[in-house]
Scaffold this motif. Sequence first.
Motif, short mmCIF file in Angstrom:
data_model
loop_
_atom_site.label_atom_id
_atom_site.label_comp_id
_atom_site.label_asym_id
_atom_site.label_seq_id
_atom_site.Cartn_x
_atom_site.Cartn_y
_atom_site.Cartn_z
N ILE A 105 57.74 34.62 77.87
CA ILE A 105 56.37 35.11 77.71
C ILE A 105 55.54 34.72 78.94
O ILE A 105 55.54 33.55 79.33
N PRO A 106 54.85 35.67 79.55
CA PRO A 106 54.00 35.33 80.70
C PRO A 106 52.89 34.36 80.31
O PRO A 106 52.32 34.45 79.21
N VAL A 107 52.60 33.44 81.20
CA VAL A 107 51.49 32.50 81.03
C VAL A 107 50.40 32.90 82.02
O VAL A 107 50.65 32.96 83.22
N VAL A 108 49.21 33.16 81.50
CA VAL A 108 48.12 33.64 82.35
C VAL A 108 47.13 32.51 82.59
O VAL A 108 46.57 31.94 81.65
N GLY A 109 46.94 32.17 83.85
CA GLY A 109 45.99 31.14 84.22
C GLY A 109 44.68 31.73 84.70
O GLY A 109 44.68 32.72 85.45
N LEU A 110 43.59 31.14 84.30
CA LEU A 110 42.27 31.62 84.71
C LEU A 110 41.66 30.74 85.80
O LEU A 110 40.90 31.23 86.63
N GLU A 111 41.98 29.45 85.78
CA GLU A 111 41.48 28.53 86.80
C GLU A 111 42.53 28.41 87.91
O GLU A 111 43.65 27.93 87.67
N PRO A 112 42.21 28.84 89.12
CA PRO A 112 43.24 28.88 90.18
C PRO A 112 43.91 27.55 90.46
O PRO A 112 45.12 27.50 90.70
N SER A 113 43.16 26.46 90.42
CA SER A 113 43.75 25.16 90.74
C SER A 113 44.77 24.75 89.69
O SER A 113 45.82 24.17 90.01
N CYS A 114 44.51 25.06 88.43
CA CYS A 114 45.47 24.74 87.37
C CYS A 114 46.67 25.68 87.44
O CYS A 114 47.82 25.25 87.22
N THR A 115 46.43 26.92 87.74
CA THR A 115 47.53 27.87 87.91
C THR A 115 48.44 27.42 89.04
O THR A 115 49.68 27.52 88.96
N ALA A 116 47.83 26.92 90.13
CA ALA A 116 48.61 26.46 91.28
C ALA A 116 49.47 25.25 90.93
O ALA A 116 50.54 25.06 91.52
N VAL A 117 49.03 24.43 89.98
CA VAL A 117 49.86 23.29 89.55
C VAL A 117 51.17 23.81 88.97
O VAL A 117 52.26 23.33 89.32
N PHE A 118 51.08 24.79 88.10
CA PHE A 118 52.30 25.34 87.49
C PHE A 118 53.18 26.03 88.53
O PHE A 118 54.40 25.99 88.44
N ARG A 119 52.56 26.65 89.53
CA ARG A 119 53.31 27.42 90.52
C ARG A 119 53.87 26.55 91.64
O ARG A 119 54.79 26.97 92.34
N SER A 120 53.31 25.35 91.84
CA SER A 120 53.72 24.57 93.00
C SER A 120 53.90 23.08 92.70
O SER A 120 54.99 22.53 92.86
N ASP A 121 52.84 22.41 92.25
CA ASP A 121 52.89 20.95 92.11
C ASP A 121 53.88 20.48 91.05
O ASP A 121 54.64 19.53 91.27
N ALA A 122 53.85 21.14 89.90
CA ALA A 122 54.72 20.69 88.81
C ALA A 122 56.20 20.78 89.18
O ALA A 122 56.95 19.82 88.95
N PRO A 123 56.68 21.90 89.75
CA PRO A 123 58.09 21.93 90.16
C PRO A 123 58.44 20.89 91.21
O PRO A 123 59.57 20.37 91.23
N ASP A 124 57.48 20.57 92.09
CA ASP A 124 57.75 19.55 93.10
C ASP A 124 57.78 18.15 92.50
O ASP A 124 58.45 17.26 93.02
N LEU A 125 57.05 17.96 91.42
CA LEU A 125 57.08 16.67 90.74
C LEU A 125 58.32 16.54 89.85
O LEU A 125 58.85 15.43 89.67
N MET A 126 58.77 17.65 89.29
CA MET A 126 59.86 17.62 88.32
C MET A 126 60.91 18.66 88.72
O MET A 126 61.09 19.68 88.03
N PRO A 127 61.59 18.43 89.83
CA PRO A 127 62.48 19.45 90.38
C PRO A 127 63.72 19.75 89.54
O PRO A 127 64.38 20.76 89.77
N HIS A 128 64.04 18.88 88.57
CA HIS A 128 65.26 19.07 87.79
C HIS A 128 64.98 19.55 86.37
O HIS A 128 65.92 19.67 85.57
N ASP A 129 63.71 19.84 86.07
CA ASP A 129 63.35 20.31 84.74
C ASP A 129 63.33 21.84 84.75
O ASP A 129 62.45 22.46 85.34
N LEU A 130 64.32 22.45 84.12
CA LEU A 130 64.43 23.91 84.16
C LEU A 130 63.25 24.59 83.49
O LEU A 130 62.84 25.69 83.89
N ASP A 131 62.68 23.96 82.44
CA ASP A 131 61.54 24.58 81.79
C ASP A 131 60.32 24.61 82.72
O ASP A 131 59.53 25.56 82.70
N VAL A 132 60.18 23.59 83.55
CA VAL A 132 59.08 23.58 84.50
C VAL A 132 59.28 24.69 85.53
O VAL A 132 58.33 25.36 85.94
N TRP A 133 60.53 24.92 85.94
CA TRP A 133 60.79 26.01 86.88
C TRP A 133 60.58 27.37 86.22
O TRP A 133 60.10 28.32 86.85
#
Length: 972
Positions: free
Chosen positions: A787-815
């Motif tokens: 299911i697509p996740v729609v972000g309205l706040e760009p900085s929070c959307t960017a966390v899901f798109r960039s920061d979170a995978p870099d913090l948790m590179p082995h979590d497939l759900d985060v990817w």
Amino acid sequence: MASRNLLLERELRRRVDGEVRFDDGSRAIYSTDASNYRQVPTGVVVPRTVDAAVEAVAVCREQDIPVLSRGGGTSLAGQCCNAAVVIDWSKYCRRVVQIDPESRTAIVEPGIVLDVLNARTHEYGLMVGPKPATHDHCTIGGMLGNNSCGSTAQAYGKMSDNVLGLDVLTYGGARFWAGPGGGDGLPYEMKARLRDLGERYGEEIRRRFPDIPRRVSGYNLDALLPENGFDLANALVGSESTLVTILRARLRLVEEPKARALVVFGYPSIFEAADAVPTILPHRPLALEGVDDKLISFEKRKHLNAEALRLLPEGAGWLIVQFGGDTEEEAHGKAQALADELGHAVRYFDDPAHEDELWQVREAGLGATAWVPLEHDTWPGWEDSAVAPESLGSYLRDLHRLQEEYGYAEASALYGHFGHGCLHTRISFDLVTADGIRKYREFMERAADLVVSYNGSLSGEHGDGQARGELWPTMFGPDLMPAFAEFKAVFDPRERMNPGKLIRLSGAPPYRLDENLRLGADYAPADPETHFAYPQDRGSFARAALRCVGVGKCRHEAGGVMCPSYRATREEKHSTRGRARLLFEMLDGGLITDGWRSDAVADALDLCLACKGCKSDCPVNVDMATYKAEFLSHHYAGRLRPRAHYSMGWLPAWARLAALAPGLVNLAARTPSLDALIKRLGGIAPERALPAFAPARFSRAFRRHVPLGDGHRGEVLLWPDTFTDNFHPGVAVAAVRVLERAGFSVRLPRAAACCGLTWISTGQLGVARRVIERTSRVLREEIRAGIPVVGLEPSCTAVFRSDAPDLMPHDLDVWRLRDQTRTLAELLDEHGVEPPPLDREIVAQPHCHQHAIMRFDADRRLLEAAGARLTVLDAGCCGLAGNFGFEDNHFAVSMACAEDALLPALRAAPEDALVLADGFSCRTQIEQAGIGRRPVHLAEALDEAWRAAVSGALPRQARRAPAPVDRTTGTR
């Protein structure tokens, strides 16, 4: 030595009107340039006036301390680092003393940036002729020091061809205007010695100086010859701060071309492109540049200039040819005539926008080749050779064979100013092992022999510095070397001007090309365990800190997002480059010895807005926001943090508490004494107004929501970020209406969750990881269902798109979450949703994190499809940047960032224009600036437009910024 430096520092502070810095942090920042070399300076002086710089040199003279002038610090050959007092002109000494349109001249101070000067002369239709690729941040002083050229030197020559006079100071204290015939005030003894030098070595100069357009190596002794007017200003240009200190310059200005046209030719290889250069030169182009397929491949891999690359004709080597004229017809006629003559694989452009895009392909060369994913690291050294244009094809083939012999060819792109026979390339030298360094030296010596065999020059515009000064005897021969030494002795008999660079008076060689290396065989930086994974840097924070190659793009003065704090302060330590240098020094441990606990690094990072602009705008994609978060996590480990880290860093938690009694919290914030207490306890700037909490959170109100529409496009999960949910729920209400009208069924997370943004930005990365882990569990069912996740706040959307995978590179759900997260515009655009009519002026301010991570392309397509007359501001960061602008002691910098471009642009926007800003920070900064604008989110704009379309009404045009809903209540 320590006591001597202490005395020097005290005298400089007492006598010099400027900033005097002898701290380790400042010395570390100025210890290198864009080259392979590193030398820690004695100290740094930032003079406020030219006279203050004169006094600084006097103090150094009295204490026998070397001096080095520095402009933008982008030199590639090591001429801008030395064990000396560095004079940085770029912060204050950037005045235009005089512009005389009648004589077409300008007198300027050395710290002025080329584009800034050309903006001043533009009103007269004039400009400085040479234009290096670094034109938006290189200084005139630096251009004079290196004898810079750039692409337009094809028509206007080198800097030495455009200088009419130099106000110079010798280390001994003599000050005069150098110029033709020697100039004004030149001491008689100096003049006599110089004339004698020209007479004695005249024949050897004529014999050994190659007659090519781009001979930049060596001092310009040919300018002393009678046939060249004994032009001392010309002779001093390109001397790299080894002779005199340049205080002011009188420059020749040229007429700006009134029109330009561009034509691009494709060839089977870069060698055949070079062979074609002599055919084009008789057409007298303004610029004639060459690029090869490797450079294009690197730019594609780094997602640079994607639109422009699609405009290139078929080929594996290209020539980009620009013509000028008094009219568009004249310029286009010249380009068309050449296109008709050469014919094959040609693209002709008469659209200025496309011309600029194509030109950016060439100007991105250094950054595109400096740090390429999946390639060997490349370095300067032999990046700047030049031969006669008619010999260029043969020289490139021979150089390429030499690169192949040493195993360097695969990663080395070939490009440059082909119309002048000047080649640029970066080479994958191994500079960290003894064998690699030996191989580097051997290659450099053989490359020097090769270019001299073509009667060429070691340098075509970058200067020689330490990289090539040692090779002068190869190019000029033993009989001419004493002339260079005598020339230096006239101005610097004590060898205190940038000593050891280019030449020594003793007859000993200058610094060797393989000493003072920034890396070297003993390079062994600390590589500590980190929270982020740094997948683009082989999992190494040390490699990430090495990523900056000193291009200095973060020091540009307009356009893009990077680097807002530098623009506000004009301080090197508050540039992306300055911070990267300090992180490198911290891990190297030679000068910054206290590691993660370093106050010098913390001080430099304090004004980093974590805007992420550098992640996209930096040519090598330095990600200072991530590095800052990493540093803060270790710097404060086991220690009390700043109060703002507990207040704003934990904002999601406080917001949930505030939601229990939002009216009471808002009342406290409006009560002066309580407001002041809250700010003092929370480390919040007293000048800031605290945002009001909404009477009801969106996520709670949504429980009573009755869906609109059939949801035929499928289900989406709307992400209720902290800012939208607690402060501007009206944005989410509008988004739900828009999504449902577009045919989507909207759901929210089944439990409270957070992206962890505020903990990331304050370096509380352990907490951030736990928050993201919980969010991953909460969203697991939706994530695995796709299911697509729609972000309205760009900085929070960017966390899901960039920061979170870099913090948790082995979590497939985060990817999976990364791949399924979309902005509202991206979702609508991907599904081909026809937007409602928005026939009005719209001024959009893209959020910095959106600019860096998600980009604004989908928003642009959507708004233009809606019929909007769209202006997307290129105004940089708003300056609020999440918690940054709210923190105590940051208010002045925050507002300076806003006033740099954003607020002036909004003041100048049409009265009835709708101001679009998806970022909570952007909207807050604009609203609190008191300029009478109330920005809206894209969801609000689309919602109102859809309402108007359904009701048959036209969107309201008379208001500055309509508000479809009350953000804090979600009602109209």
